[in-house]
Structures are given as structure tokens and as C-alpha cells.
Write a protein that holds these residues in place. Structure first.
Motif, PDB file in Angstrom:
ATOM      1  N   THR A   2      36.645 104.669  31.149  1.00  0.00           N
ATOM      2  CA  THR A   2      38.032 104.385  30.753  1.00  0.00           C
ATOM      3  C   THR A   2      38.850 103.766  31.874  1.00  0.00           C
ATOM      4  OG1 THR A   2      38.757 106.621  31.371  1.00  0.00           O
ATOM      5  CG2 THR A   2      37.986 106.293  29.102  1.00  0.00           C
ATOM      6  N   LEU A   3      38.277 103.696  33.092  1.00  0.00           N
ATOM      7  CA  LEU A   3      39.043 103.199  34.232  1.00  0.00           C
ATOM      8  C   LEU A   3      39.419 101.729  34.066  1.00  0.00           C
ATOM      9  CD1 LEU A   3      40.214 103.727  37.049  1.00  0.00           C
ATOM     10  CD2 LEU A   3      37.958 103.217  38.010  1.00  0.00           C
ATOM     11  N   ILE A   4      38.569 100.952  33.428  1.00  0.00           N
ATOM     12  CA  ILE A   4      38.826  99.509  33.295  1.00  0.00           C
ATOM     13  C   ILE A   4      40.022  99.238  32.385  1.00  0.00           C
ATOM     14  CG2 ILE A   4      37.304  99.131  31.313  1.00  0.00           C
ATOM     15  CD1 ILE A   4      37.651  96.868  34.416  1.00  0.00           C
ATOM     16  N   ARG A   5      40.373 100.188  31.521  1.00  0.00           N
ATOM     17  CA  ARG A   5      41.515  99.994  30.613  1.00  0.00           C
ATOM     18  C   ARG A   5      42.825  99.916  31.400  1.00  0.00           C
ATOM     19  NH1 ARG A   5      40.194 104.828  26.285  1.00  0.00           N
ATOM     20  NH2 ARG A   5      38.066 104.168  25.736  1.00  0.00           N
ATOM     21  N   ASP A   6      42.939 100.716  32.458  1.00  0.00           N
ATOM     22  CA  ASP A   6      44.168 100.755  33.258  1.00  0.00           C
ATOM     23  C   ASP A   6      44.072  99.879  34.507  1.00  0.00           C
ATOM     24  OD1 ASP A   6      45.187 102.655  31.463  1.00  0.00           O
ATOM     25  OD2 ASP A   6      44.212 104.291  32.554  1.00  0.00           O
ATOM     26  N   PHE A   7      43.002  99.059  34.595  1.00  0.00           N
ATOM     27  CA  PHE A   7      42.782  98.243  35.798  1.00  0.00           C
ATOM     28  C   PHE A   7      43.835  97.132  35.905  1.00  0.00           C
ATOM     29  CE2 PHE A   7      40.913  94.470  37.776  1.00  0.00           C
ATOM     30  CZ  PHE A   7      40.467  94.972  38.981  1.00  0.00           C
ATOM     31  N   LYS A   8      44.438  97.004  37.094  1.00  0.00           N
ATOM     32  CA  LYS A   8      45.395  95.928  37.368  1.00  0.00           C
ATOM     33  C   LYS A   8      44.776  94.898  38.308  1.00  0.00           C
ATOM     34  CE  LYS A   8      50.187  95.096  38.776  1.00  0.00           C
ATOM     35  NZ  LYS A   8      51.439  95.730  39.295  1.00  0.00           N
ATOM     36  N   TYR A   9      44.335  95.349  39.466  1.00  0.00           N
ATOM     37  CA  TYR A   9      43.587  94.506  40.399  1.00  0.00           C
ATOM     38  C   TYR A   9      42.895  95.419  41.396  1.00  0.00           C
ATOM     39  CZ  TYR A   9      47.576  95.172  43.605  1.00  0.00           C
ATOM     40  OH  TYR A   9      48.553  95.711  44.397  1.00  0.00           O
ATOM     41  N   ALA A  10      42.084  94.830  42.277  1.00  0.00           N
ATOM     42  CA  ALA A  10      41.372  95.611  43.281  1.00  0.00           C
ATOM     43  C   ALA A  10      41.541  94.973  44.647  1.00  0.00           C
ATOM     44  CB  ALA A  10      39.895  95.720  42.923  1.00  0.00           C
ATOM     45  N   LEU A  11      41.545  95.793  45.678  1.00  0.00           N
ATOM     46  CA  LEU A  11      41.539  95.328  47.063  1.00  0.00           C
ATOM     47  C   LEU A  11      40.139  95.545  47.631  1.00  0.00           C
ATOM     48  CD1 LEU A  11      44.934  96.801  48.320  1.00  0.00           C
ATOM     49  CD2 LEU A  11      44.475  94.462  47.568  1.00  0.00           C
ATOM     50  N   VAL A  12      39.579  94.486  48.221  1.00  0.00           N
ATOM     51  CA  VAL A  12      38.185  94.527  48.678  1.00  0.00           C
ATOM     52  C   VAL A  12      38.114  94.199  50.165  1.00  0.00           C
ATOM     53  CG1 VAL A  12      35.877  93.540  48.393  1.00  0.00           C
ATOM     54  CG2 VAL A  12      37.333  93.886  46.393  1.00  0.00           C
ATOM     55  N   TRP A  13      37.379  95.021  50.903  1.00  0.00           N
ATOM     56  CA  TRP A  13      37.016  94.753  52.295  1.00  0.00           C
ATOM     57  C   TRP A  13      35.492  94.593  52.345  1.00  0.00           C
ATOM     58  CZ3 TRP A  13      40.616  98.131  50.619  1.00  0.00           C
ATOM     59  CH2 TRP A  13      41.879  98.143  51.219  1.00  0.00           C
ATOM     60  N   GLY A  14      35.001  93.622  53.082  1.00  0.00           N
ATOM     61  CA  GLY A  14      33.557  93.482  53.227  1.00  0.00           C
ATOM     62  C   GLY A  14      33.091  92.045  53.135  1.00  0.00           C
ATOM     63  N   LEU A  15      31.789  91.863  52.957  1.00  0.00           N
ATOM     64  CA  LEU A  15      31.180  90.536  52.967  1.00  0.00           C
ATOM     65  C   LEU A  15      31.630  89.664  51.805  1.00  0.00           C
ATOM     66  CD1 LEU A  15      27.514  91.440  54.002  1.00  0.00           C
ATOM     67  CD2 LEU A  15      29.293  90.417  55.419  1.00  0.00           C
ATOM     68  N   SER A  16      31.991  90.261  50.686  1.00  0.00           N
ATOM     69  CA  SER A  16      32.384  89.458  49.522  1.00  0.00           C
ATOM     70  C   SER A  16      33.834  88.990  49.597  1.00  0.00           C
ATOM     71  CB  SER A  16      32.173  90.256  48.234  1.00  0.00           C
ATOM     72  OG  SER A  16      33.111  91.318  48.143  1.00  0.00           O
ATOM     73  N   ALA A  17      34.595  89.500  50.558  1.00  0.00           N
ATOM     74  CA  ALA A  17      36.020  89.152  50.678  1.00  0.00           C
ATOM     75  C   ALA A  17      36.200  87.989  51.651  1.00  0.00           C
ATOM     76  CB  ALA A  17      36.816  90.370  51.144  1.00  0.00           C
TER      77      ALA A  17
END
Length: 368
Positions: A328-343
Motif C-alpha cells: 500500500t506504500l505506493i498509493r501514498d508515494f509522492k517522490y523519493a530521495l536517493v543517494w548512491g550510484l544511481s543518483a
């Protein structure tokens, strides 16, 4: 005539038939008939209340991945499970010591990997001998198969095990064929291939389709494939699982034999009793499972490096990450902050389609 007799007759006819362009259509027809009979043998229509012939052992799938031990009796599967996981699995000097599926857990790089010690199989397991159907049905649910071999016994055991698994729709160390098969209402069979002079031609494709009563379809092959690959696509019940051939009891062979064996693809020599190269085997399993570890970061706190969220590299988007935590987490998803190789910069604000890399750190921002 029983299904087993019909299968034996078709296999004998295939063995007598020479393989060339003129006989390819006939061989394709025989292979399609063989696939249908094997499906009928494994999942008989109209069976009574006894359940399907292909039901496996009742073992709950836990952890991030499942690894199954396959092999003949008395090759060291139970000893290997005990040494890797600490779970006791009875080992003795006689065959068929293990009569059911024994699970254990290995923790490696933050991931929990479930190991299954399956009972030994014998030649003819795919046809129902011993508990072969239960063993191979459970193997279909695994993410990786370890084929345990005894280095003192003939390497032909490897071919026998591969044949038994293929008869149950398991393809080891193969990719799904890049074949597009689409039924249509009219227009007949249309076949095209991206390579010149393919192994199968239009007549062979028509022979396979006619066995399945398909008279109108478009078939496109991006590469040159065998007739078996086309049959697998039409059947649609094959699974493609990576495998490692674990050669046990290497303490009883010479160094020259060991060096020769080490050059073979997908092989890992070990001695389970003396615990030789078990770390190398676990690391090889990790590489073949192809998993990605993602760390969570609560707002205003340090990242949690103790319990990573483990995803498969083929499905490691931010959306997959949210679903793994809770559906159910994806229903309330707004955006994500990412640290690492993909950022590109740290942190990077991303959406749910962003692809994550191993050991990235993710913080989920929810809608208010």
C-alpha cells in the motif's frame, strides 16, 4: 496404450530419424507431440481428489531468494545444508537418507537466502519414479538450483539430471527465447526470422502449430532457435533458472583433476565434510541470484544498514522497492530521495520509475 508407452515410442522414433532439412518438419511434429504428452503426464486432466501429479513439498517460501539442492542420493546434499545453514539434515552411509524437503537459512550480505535439501532423484524421476515429481515441482519454485555431483561418480549424472529437469519444463542456465508468437483470426501461418538460413523453416513451424490446432498465427524469431524453443513458447509452462554444478568430495581427487574441473562453466568444486570452498560457493550463489541491496533512510535519521531491502536486478525500480516494503506504500508515494550510484547528485529527487543500484540509500516522501 498408456501415456508412458506413447512417450517411449515417440522418443524411439526421434532417435531413429536422421536430422536434416528434409526431416525437420517431421521432427518438429514429434517434439510437439512429446511436449503435449509430458504435460498430460504431469497434469492429468480430470484427475480425482488426489491433487495434481506435480504438487511439490509443503515448504513456505521465506527470505529474499530460494536455492534448491538437486542430485542423486548420497552425494552430500544433507551435509552441505548442515554446514551452510546449521540446520540438521540427517546424513548416513546409505542412500535415500532424506525423504522430505529440509529447509535452512543462510544470511549473506544482509540478505536471507533459503536453502532446500531435496530428496535424491533417480533416472526416470520426471515420469513419476520415486518422489521425482514432488522434488522437481519444488525445484520449479527456486531462484537458483545447485546440482550436487559426486566427483568420484560419472559426470554422465549431470546429463541425466538435466534431462529429468528438462522433462519437467525447467531450463538451466538458458534465457527465454526471443520469439514472438501471436495468434490471429485469419491469414494462415506467417513466419519470419532475423537471421538468414534459420534452423527451422515455415513448414516446420506449420507442423508444430498444427499439433496445437493453431492455423492462424504470426511467428517472429529474433535469433536462430531450435524447434524445442518454439514448442516451449507455445506451451508457455517452462521456467528458466540459473544453476551451479557443485562438485563435492574433491578431497578424494588429484590436483590435476581439480584444475581441469575448475575450467568448466558454472562449476564450483567443494568438500562439504571438510568445509572446503564453502565461502566461494555462497559468493557464487550471490552472483547467480543477481540481487540488489537497498538501504532505507527515515526522515531526519541515519540510514539503516542492518536490514537492507533486497530486490532482483531485473525488478529494482523505486516502485518495486515500495512494494517490497508494503503493497500500500505506493498509493501514498509522492517522490523519493536517493543517494548512491544511481543518483546524478546527492540526494536526487526521483519518481517511482527510477532504477536503483546496489547499496543505494532511499528515503520515501509520502503525500500529505
Amino acid at each position: 496404450m498408456s501415456v508412458m508407452s506413447r512417450i517411449a515410442d515417440i522418443e524411439n522414433e526421434m532417435g531413429r530419424t536422421q536430422k536434416n532439412k528434409n526431416t525437420m518438419g517431421h521432427l518438429c511434429l514429434l517434439k510437439a507431440k512429446l511436449a503435449k504428452l509430458r504435460r498430460e503426464l504431469l497434469d492429468p486432466a480430470g484427475g480425482g481428489g488426489g491433487g495434481k501429479g506435480g504438487d511439490g513439498f509443503d515448504v513456505n517460501k521465506v527470505g529474499d531468494a530460494r536455492v534448491g539442492f538437486m542430485g542423486f542420493p548420497s552425494v552430500g546434499k544433507s551435509t552441505l545444508l548442515t554446514k551452510l545453514t546449521g540446520t540438521f539434515s540427517e546424513a548416513a552411509g546409505y542412500e535415500f537418507t532424506t525423504l522430505t524437503c529440509i529447509p535452512g537459512i543462510v544470511r549473506y550480505r544482509g540478505a536471507k537466502i533459503q536453502m532446500l535439501d531435496l530428496p535424491g532423484i533417480i533416472e526416470g524421476a520426471k515420469d513419476g519414479k520415486g518422489r521425482g515429481r514432488q522434488v522437481i515441482s519444488t525445484a520449479r519454485t527456486c531462484n537458483l538450483i545447485l546440482v550436487i555431483l559426486d566427483c568420484l561418480k560419472p559426470l554422465s549424472h549431470k546429463k541425466i539430471i538435466e534431462k529429468e529437469l528438462e522433462g519437467f519444463g525447467i531450463r538451466l542456465n538458458k534465457r527465454p527465447p526471443n520469439i514472438t508468437f501471436r495468434k490471429k483470426d485469419k491469414g494462415g501461418i506467417h513466419f519470419s526470422c532475423a537471421v538468414k538460413d534459420p534452423k527451422i523453416d515455415l513448414e516446420s513451424v506449420k507442423a508444430v502449430c498444427s499439433e496445437y490446432r493453431i492455423h492462424n498465427a504470426d511467428v517472429f524469431m529474433a535469433e536462430d532457435y531450435e524447434p524445442d524453443d518454439l514448442v516451449d513458447v507455445i506451451e508457455g509452462n517452462c521456467v528458466y533458472i540459473p544453476a551451479i554444478y557443485v562438485v563435492n568430495k574433491i578431497d578424494q581427487i588429484t590436483l590435476e583433476e581439480l584444475e581441469l574441473m575448475d575450467r568448466l562453466p558454472h562449476y564450483c568444486p567443494i568438500c562439504a565434510f571438510l568445509e572446503w570452498n564453502l565461502d566461494g560457493l555462497v559468493e557464487m550463489c550471490w552472483d547467480y541470484l543477481d540481487m540488489t541491496r537497498i538501504y532505507t533512510k527515515p526522515k531526519g535519521k541515519l540510514p539503516d544498514f542492518s536490514e537492507p531491502v533486497v530486490l532482483h536486478k531485473a525488478r529494482c525500480s523505486v516502485e518495486d522497492f515500495c512494494t517490497k516494503i508494503h503493497k500500500t506504500l505506493i498509493r501514498d508515494f509522492k517522490y523519493a530521495l536517493v543517494w548512491g550510484l544511481s543518483a546524478k547528485h546527492r540526494p536526487q529527487r526521483v519518481g517511482k520509475d527510477h532504477i536503483l543500484c546496489d547499496e543505494d540509500i532511499v528515503q520515501i516522501i509520502k503525500k500529505i
